[in-house]
Design an enzyme around this catalytic site. Sequence first.
Site, PDB file in Angstrom:
ATOM      1  N   ALA A 159      92.768 -10.896  30.085  1.00 23.24           N
ATOM      2  CA  ALA A 159      93.341 -10.412  29.614  1.00 23.24           C
ATOM      3  C   ALA A 159      92.997  -9.134  27.809  1.00 23.24           C
ATOM      4  O   ALA A 159      91.376  -8.726  28.943  1.00 23.24           O
ATOM      5  CB  ALA A 159      93.807 -12.312  27.940  1.00 23.24           C
ATOM      6  N   HIS A 160      93.329  -9.009  27.506  1.00 22.84           N
ATOM      7  CA  HIS A 160      92.911  -6.887  27.035  1.00 22.84           C
ATOM      8  C   HIS A 160      92.004  -7.670  26.527  1.00 22.84           C
ATOM      9  O   HIS A 160      90.944  -8.535  25.840  1.00 22.84           O
ATOM     10  CB  HIS A 160      94.144  -6.634  26.115  1.00 22.84           C
ATOM     11  CG  HIS A 160      94.396  -7.826  25.251  1.00 22.84           C
ATOM     12  ND1 HIS A 160      95.273  -7.388  24.223  1.00 22.84           N
ATOM     13  CD2 HIS A 160      93.823  -8.903  24.497  1.00 22.84           C
ATOM     14  CE1 HIS A 160      95.549  -8.150  23.180  1.00 22.84           C
ATOM     15  NE2 HIS A 160      94.456  -9.833  23.036  1.00 22.84           N
ATOM     16  N   ASN A 161      91.227  -6.354  26.554  1.00 20.13           N
ATOM     17  CA  ASN A 161      89.727  -6.125  25.947  1.00 20.13           C
ATOM     18  C   ASN A 161      88.540  -7.075  26.129  1.00 20.13           C
ATOM     19  O   ASN A 161      87.587  -6.529  26.518  1.00 20.13           O
ATOM     20  CB  ASN A 161      89.909  -6.552  24.327  1.00 20.13           C
ATOM     21  CG  ASN A 161      90.696  -5.728  23.962  1.00 20.13           C
ATOM     22  OD1 ASN A 161      90.948  -3.837  24.192  1.00 20.13           O
ATOM     23  ND2 ASN A 161      91.445  -5.863  22.820  1.00 20.13           N
ATOM     24  N   HIS A 164      98.994  -1.140  22.230  1.00 18.62           N
ATOM     25  CA  HIS A 164      98.096  -1.003  22.712  1.00 18.62           C
ATOM     26  C   HIS A 164      97.473   0.430  23.638  1.00 18.62           C
ATOM     27  O   HIS A 164      98.736   1.142  24.274  1.00 18.62           O
ATOM     28  CB  HIS A 164      98.361  -1.901  24.327  1.00 18.62           C
ATOM     29  CG  HIS A 164      97.689  -3.310  24.165  1.00 18.62           C
ATOM     30  ND1 HIS A 164      98.519  -4.540  23.547  1.00 18.62           N
ATOM     31  CD2 HIS A 164      97.460  -4.202  24.819  1.00 18.62           C
ATOM     32  CE1 HIS A 164      98.099  -5.838  23.163  1.00 18.62           C
ATOM     33  NE2 HIS A 164      97.444  -5.116  23.859  1.00 18.62           N
TER      34      HIS A 164
END
Length: 335
Positions: A238-240, A197
């Site tokens: 969550a990510h992105n 990340h």
Amino acid sequence: MVQWTVESLLQHLDDSNYSIEGQKSKLKSKSIKSVSSLYHGTSADVSFCQTDDVDRGILSITRSNAGMILCKKNMEGQVYPKQNKDQLLVFVHNPRLEFTRIAKKINRNHSSPKVGISSSSVIAGSAKIGRDCYIGDHVVIGEDCIIGDNSKIESKVNLQNCIIGNDCIIQPNTTIGSDGFAFERDSDTLELEKFPHYGKVIIENDVEIYANCSIARGSLSDTIIGQGTKIDALCHVAHNVSIGKNTELTAGTIIGGSTTIGNNCWLGLNSTIKNKLKIGNKVIVGSGSSVINDIDDEDIVAGVPAKSIKRKITANKEKLFLMAGQEEDVICSDN
């Protein structure tokens, strides 16, 4: 401290087509000191009645002693103020919205805004904090984080790898910018390798994030929360993920990684959005729904798995679509 009169408060109404019932000679002299519910209002309070049910609204208004009551336009000519209480009724399109704006004006002058940095906070040397911010007790702000002007970071918030805009509010125990959950399994050993990340969390201006939320940093891109978006307590992003402007995530909402959500959406309590989906603009997701497919603009979905119910919606149209900024005329009433 500013002394409010009914006349001075009326200047802050966004609805220019308001009308008044009561002794208009009192507009300049009647003092308003605070805000209140209908049932607890006194002659020095402003309150509101939002119900669409005329009979119920009339009953609630006639029982109230609030000095100034914001009422729905459809109540005009059907309910009248208590003359012995010097009561004034103001008829507007959206009483709750106008009340919210008036409440901000009144309360802004009743209390000093929180500004300053708690001595128990831990702030990295490379972090940048704007003007007139508040950093609460035991806040942790990591390397290279940026916080814009007039933002409030409440107690025990942990900020890493993030840029926060102006006029944002982040409530206690929220974590922003930690690594997301992403692993790749080795087909031979079955061991899990953590995906790297390197991204950030970008939070634009006027965003509010309530208590105990988690927002993960991007992996190879950034996680983005658009201007004016509001995130209720106990949500996970969550990510992105990219969320547009003026969208509401109510409590318990979970957004899977790499999902895009448009502007002016409303996601109901405990709704779940699968990863890598595209949710359009002005979408409503029903409470408890599990969304596993993309959603077109201005759709309404509900259920497990979530399916479109837009054509089945016929009741409370205006109130429902205001949640997502949709206009009443987009609704199909076909059964």
